[in-house]
Motif scaffolding. Structure first.
Motif, PDB file in Angstrom:
ATOM      1  N   SER A   1       0.878  -1.198   0.045  1.00  0.00           N
ATOM      2  CA  SER A   1      -0.040   0.218   0.064  1.00  0.00           C
ATOM      3  C   SER A   1       0.846   1.259  -0.071  1.00  0.00           C
ATOM      4  N   GLY A   2       0.203   2.351  -0.597  1.00  0.00           N
ATOM      5  CA  GLY A   2       1.016   3.561  -0.448  1.00  0.00           C
ATOM      6  C   GLY A   2       1.620   3.953  -1.887  1.00  0.00           C
ATOM      7  N   ASP A   3       2.653   4.625  -1.831  1.00  0.00           N
ATOM      8  CA  ASP A   3       3.404   5.219  -2.931  1.00  0.00           C
ATOM      9  C   ASP A   3       4.610   4.286  -3.304  1.00  0.00           C
ATOM     10  N   GLU A   4       4.521   4.182  -4.718  1.00  0.00           N
ATOM     11  CA  GLU A   4       5.720   3.259  -5.427  1.00  0.00           C
ATOM     12  C   GLU A   4       7.081   3.940  -4.921  1.00  0.00           C
ATOM     13  N   ALA A   5       7.082   5.114  -4.681  1.00  0.00           N
ATOM     14  CA  ALA A   5       8.545   5.722  -4.332  1.00  0.00           C
ATOM     15  C   ALA A   5       9.035   5.129  -3.198  1.00  0.00           C
ATOM     16  N   ALA A   6       8.452   4.488  -2.349  1.00  0.00           N
ATOM     17  CA  ALA A   6       8.932   3.855  -1.212  1.00  0.00           C
ATOM     18  C   ALA A   6      10.046   2.427  -1.501  1.00  0.00           C
ATOM     19  N   LEU A   7       9.518   1.934  -2.837  1.00  0.00           N
ATOM     20  CA  LEU A   7      10.189   0.939  -3.232  1.00  0.00           C
ATOM     21  C   LEU A   7      11.495   1.438  -3.619  1.00  0.00           C
ATOM     22  N   ASN A   8      11.947   2.256  -4.451  1.00  0.00           N
ATOM     23  CA  ASN A   8      13.061   2.965  -4.620  1.00  0.00           C
ATOM     24  C   ASN A   8      13.867   3.427  -3.259  1.00  0.00           C
ATOM     25  N   LEU A   9      13.286   3.987  -2.474  1.00  0.00           N
ATOM     26  CA  LEU A   9      13.784   4.660  -1.497  1.00  0.00           C
ATOM     27  C   LEU A   9      14.363   3.389  -0.558  1.00  0.00           C
ATOM     28  N   LEU A  10      13.656   2.237  -0.238  1.00  0.00           N
ATOM     29  CA  LEU A  10      13.962   1.162   0.335  1.00  0.00           C
ATOM     30  C   LEU A  10      15.416   0.451  -0.285  1.00  0.00           C
ATOM     31  N   ALA A  11      15.236   0.279  -1.573  1.00  0.00           N
ATOM     32  CA  ALA A  11      16.078  -0.381  -2.373  1.00  0.00           C
ATOM     33  C   ALA A  11      17.547   0.479  -2.345  1.00  0.00           C
ATOM     34  N   ASN A  12      17.486   1.491  -2.358  1.00  0.00           N
ATOM     35  CA  ASN A  12      18.761   2.613  -2.428  1.00  0.00           C
ATOM     36  C   ASN A  12      19.269   2.198  -0.924  1.00  0.00           C
ATOM     37  N   GLU A  13      18.497   2.490   0.284  1.00  0.00           N
ATOM     38  CA  GLU A  13      18.718   2.203   1.622  1.00  0.00           C
ATOM     39  C   GLU A  13      19.370   0.834   1.556  1.00  0.00           C
ATOM     40  N   LEU A  14      18.960  -0.174   1.132  1.00  0.00           N
ATOM     41  CA  LEU A  14      19.416  -1.614   1.154  1.00  0.00           C
ATOM     42  C   LEU A  14      21.005  -1.589   0.522  1.00  0.00           C
ATOM     43  N   GLY A  15      20.990  -1.037  -0.530  1.00  0.00           N
ATOM     44  CA  GLY A  15      22.070  -1.001  -1.459  1.00  0.00           C
ATOM     45  C   GLY A  15      23.433  -0.346  -1.034  1.00  0.00           C
ATOM     46  N   LYS A  16      23.025   0.474   0.304  1.00  0.00           N
ATOM     47  CA  LYS A  16      24.290   1.266   0.893  1.00  0.00           C
ATOM     48  C   LYS A  16      24.900   0.303   1.823  1.00  0.00           C
ATOM     49  N   HIS A  17      24.215  -0.580   2.070  1.00  0.00           N
ATOM     50  CA  HIS A  17      24.786  -1.711   3.129  1.00  0.00           C
ATOM     51  C   HIS A  17      25.086  -3.197   2.514  1.00  0.00           C
ATOM     52  N   VAL A  18      24.586  -3.380   1.304  1.00  0.00           N
ATOM     53  CA  VAL A  18      24.624  -4.774   0.970  1.00  0.00           C
ATOM     54  C   VAL A  18      25.356  -4.516  -0.756  1.00  0.00           C
ATOM     55  N   ALA A  19      26.610  -5.032  -0.524  1.00  0.00           N
ATOM     56  CA  ALA A  19      27.407  -4.909  -1.823  1.00  0.00           C
ATOM     57  C   ALA A  19      26.768  -5.955  -3.099  1.00  0.00           C
ATOM     58  N   GLY A  20      27.074  -5.385  -4.053  1.00  0.00           N
ATOM     59  CA  GLY A  20      26.611  -6.664  -5.135  1.00  0.00           C
ATOM     60  C   GLY A  20      25.195  -6.797  -5.673  1.00  0.00           C
ATOM     61  N   LEU A  21      24.413  -5.849  -4.989  1.00  0.00           N
ATOM     62  CA  LEU A  21      22.846  -5.942  -5.676  1.00  0.00           C
ATOM     63  C   LEU A  21      22.672  -5.672  -6.851  1.00  0.00           C
ATOM     64  N   ALA A  22      22.084  -5.852  -7.691  1.00  0.00           N
ATOM     65  CA  ALA A  22      21.786  -5.510  -8.966  1.00  0.00           C
ATOM     66  C   ALA A  22      20.221  -5.489  -9.627  1.00  0.00           C
TER      67      ALA A  22
END
Length: 208
Positions: A171-192
């Motif tokens: 539920s909510g705004d699709e932008a949350a997906l990108n925010l969460l993916a970016n947050e995760l990517g800062k802590h987990v190397a190699g995500l693509a």
């Protein structure tokens, strides 16, 4: 009809523990692992694939579900597609029920024409570990999937690994997906970003 919106990220096996630790720290819980066994169907001539749709049965801890999806759009790992899903009595498709729910005429007609010739094409078996995340008023279901795509071709068993993160907007705004993916990517190397669905991996495995 539902519209599924999710970001799919390829996760190096070496980083599964790192991603798990991040979700545990982010949510305060260990995650809920469930075993999912999926059977995908099409005609021998791959009529559903040609119509850009996919049909599966899924066994979950709560019973069987059948799901019919359109391929939809995928860009930078963000997948948007129509989806119809419902419980069924057992390990058997209930096509008439899907046709009653499917309100996309092209997809519905493709399923109707394919129904008499449907066969099992491949399976995906994986463990899904789930977390619920709230972000800026939106709700996201986060998952780490680990397992295999399995297909039998001319008596040969073929396998391809599954290792990915899925972030699905509940539920909510699709932008949350990108925010969460970016947050995760800062802590987990190699995500693509991964634009290939599990169903598409199954079709690729059969033709490889």
């Amino acid at each position: 009809m539902g519209m599924e919106r999710e970001i799919k990220l390829a996760l190096p096996v070496s980083q599964v523990n790192a991603a798990t630790r991040w979700f545990v720290a982010r949510t305060g819980n260990e995650g809920r692992p469930i075993e999912l066994a999926n059977i995908y169907f099409d005609t021998p001539a791959l009529a559903l694939a040609s119509s850009k749709s996919a049909l599966r049965l899924r066994h979950t801890p709560d019973g069987w579900l059948q799901t019919f999806k359109t391929v939809g759009n995928a860009k930078d790992g963000l997948h948007s597609r129509h989806e119809w899903e419902m419980p069924v009595a057992g390990e058997k498709l209930e096509i008439d029920a899907l046709l009653r729910e499917c309100d996309e005429p092209i997809a519905s007609e493709a399923l109707r024409q394919a129904a008499p010739e449907l066969i099992e094409l491949f399976r995906t078996n994986f463990t899904r570990t789930l977390w619920h995340i709230e972000l800026d008023g939106s709700e996201v279901e986060a998952a780490i999937d680990q397992g295999n795509v399995i297909a039998e071709v001319n008596g040969e068993i073929r396998r391809a690994p599954i290792s990915e993160v899925e972030l699905e907007l509940k539920s909510g705004d699709e932008a949350a997906l990108n925010l969460l993916a970016n947050e995760l990517g800062k802590h987990v190397a190699g995500l693509a970003p991964d634009n290939i669905s599990k169903a598409q991996r199954g079709y690729q495995l059969r033709t490889s």
